[in-house]
Design an enzyme around this catalytic site. Sequence first.
Site, short mmCIF file in Angstrom:
data_model
loop_
_atom_site.label_atom_id
_atom_site.label_comp_id
_atom_site.label_asym_id
_atom_site.label_seq_id
_atom_site.Cartn_x
_atom_site.Cartn_y
_atom_site.Cartn_z
N HIS A 246 1.22 -0.73 0.04
CA HIS A 246 0.17 0.08 -0.59
C HIS A 246 0.86 1.25 0.37
O HIS A 246 2.05 1.23 0.55
CB HIS A 246 -0.89 0.45 0.99
N ASP A 247 0.15 2.27 -0.89
CA ASP A 247 0.97 3.31 -0.73
C ASP A 247 2.03 3.63 -0.93
O ASP A 247 3.30 4.47 -1.01
CB ASP A 247 1.25 3.78 0.27
N GLY B 254 4.96 -1.29 2.65
CA GLY B 254 3.92 0.10 2.58
C GLY B 254 5.26 1.02 1.84
O GLY B 254 6.12 1.88 3.07
#
Length: 263
Positions: free
Chosen positions: A119-120, A137
């Site tokens: 994520h991200d 992440g």
Amino acid sequence: MIDARAVIDPEARIEEGVHIGAFTVIGPGVSIGKGTWIGSHVVITGTTHIGQDCKIYQFASLGEAPQDLGYRDEETALEIGDRTVIREYVTISRGTPKGGAVTRVGTDNLIMAYVHIAHDCLVGNHVVFSNAASLAGHCQVGDRAVLGGFTLVHQFCRVGSHAFTSMGSALNRDLPPYCMASGNYARAIGINKIGLRRRGYSGETIRALQRTFRHLVDGRNREQGLAAVAPLVQAYPEVADFVAFVRESPRGILRTDRRRSTD
């Protein structure tokens, strides 16, 4: 072009010329650009945008909820640029609200089998992920970087443009642009000379980057190193990029000595 055995939500946006194989599942928030080829048994869900002329092989999972204990099913996204190739069993999560709410992968990338992009993460263009390389992440990877097989990148770390990691590298600090890293934990081992020559960089530029590496990565005093390379910053944009990356590194950069892998 779309196999009758595929499961496609009627709210998904599929542009012309898209191929979708048998038993692939496409969710309602997905959009797929012209000419993209998707094999069988692929799952694409969430708010996920895939660009034009991509190629996605069987058993990839794209846009699933992030593996983050703080995630509460908020609306977040995954964006994948044009002409990116995603091989078997790749997993790419969408973002989280605290990380900007988007995971972004650029154009013309090659993402080999079993790669995980969490994520991200923000990935540039013309990047190569070799088999089973993984980003935790909030990582960032610059244009034309190459991650060797089984490379692991710690959360919030950055890999600069034109950087290279060898097989099995584990990065717990930032790897500056144009540099190579190796080992577990990884250490910086020099400038990516072969890659830069293949991309048309002059010998003069490569030598300037080597001097910068000696002062900023191999050197023991950061401020003295920055002062020593100041004349090169004016003459070489690549050195300016290198220096800016080092100055902006919140985690510190990888060093040539594992015991000195912090700033």
